[in-house]
Design a protein around this motif. Structure first.
Motif, mmCIF file in Angstrom:
data_model
loop_
_atom_site.group_PDB
_atom_site.id
_atom_site.type_symbol
_atom_site.label_atom_id
_atom_site.label_comp_id
_atom_site.label_asym_id
_atom_site.label_seq_id
_atom_site.Cartn_x
_atom_site.Cartn_y
_atom_site.Cartn_z
ATOM 1 N N GLN A 28 25.717 22.765 3.716
ATOM 2 C CA GLN A 28 26.262 21.677 4.530
ATOM 3 C C GLN A 28 25.807 20.324 4.016
ATOM 4 N N LEU A 58 29.231 18.008 11.276
ATOM 5 C CA LEU A 58 27.984 18.681 10.896
ATOM 6 C C LEU A 58 26.920 18.552 11.980
ATOM 7 N N ASN A 61 27.863 21.059 14.569
ATOM 8 C CA ASN A 61 27.527 22.389 14.085
ATOM 9 C C ASN A 61 26.030 22.663 14.223
ATOM 10 N N GLN A 62 25.222 21.673 13.914
ATOM 11 C CA GLN A 62 23.770 21.843 14.065
ATOM 12 C C GLN A 62 23.377 21.993 15.529
ATOM 13 N N ARG A 65 24.137 25.603 16.574
ATOM 14 C CA ARG A 65 23.431 26.647 15.829
ATOM 15 C C ARG A 65 22.502 27.503 16.691
ATOM 16 N N GLU A 142 29.322 27.723 10.027
ATOM 17 C CA GLU A 142 28.932 26.752 8.996
ATOM 18 C C GLU A 142 30.037 26.577 7.960
#
Length: 160
Positions: A28, A58, A61-62, A65, A142
């Protein structure tokens, strides 16, 4: 930005996509760095919008997670070939059928690799489901985020 520089940025993005599939490689971050490199050289509003969108995707996405299972492929007995096949199918699927093709390609490639490895349809589906539970869904998330970014970059370069 010249054509050669765009090709190098695209190659770096492709390395980042491959890095998502390999544990320990910050795929990423590599994709984001390639977009940042392009946006810093091509200082248009569209380039900065793509960079801001990539950063937002991103970060989201983090944030998601912790809600996805960690990667435990070795413990589940998953072959590296299956994961790499699924990743390659996701990349191909994303460009054949934009956005949703990445998910379908990942699951389809995973099933196909497992069916070939195990020899039967039922065993292939059972193994693919076990792999997705063992961390394949986090890899898929991811990879999908990075594919969205690469797709936005390609769109900005072609139509921008």
């Amino acid at each position: 930005m010249s054509v050669w520089q765009l090709l190098v940025v695209g190659a770096v993005m492709l390395m980042g996509l491959c890095g998502v599939l390999v544990p320990g490689v910050p795929g990423q971050a590599i994709v984001w760095a390639a977009v940042a490199w392009w946006a810093l050289d091509d200082i248009t509003g569209l380039a900065w919008a793509v960079l801001a969108g990539a950063t937002g995707v991103l970060l989201l996405n983090q944030a998601l997670r912790p809600f996805l299972p960690p990667r435990r492929f070795k413990a589940a007995g998953v072959s590296r070939r299956s994961v790499l096949t699924a990743g390659a199918a996701a990349v191909a699927g994303f460009f054949v059928l934009p956005v949703v093709g990445g998910i379908a390609g990942f699951v389809g490639g995973l099933y196909g690799a497992e069916r070939v490895r195990l020899g039967s349809r039922g065993d292939g589906w059972a193994s693919a489901r076990a792999i997705l539970r063992a961390g394949g869904s986090s890899v898929l998330a991811e990879l999908f985020a990075c594919l969205l970014i690469v797709g936005a970059w390609v769109g900005a370069v072609v139509w921008g």
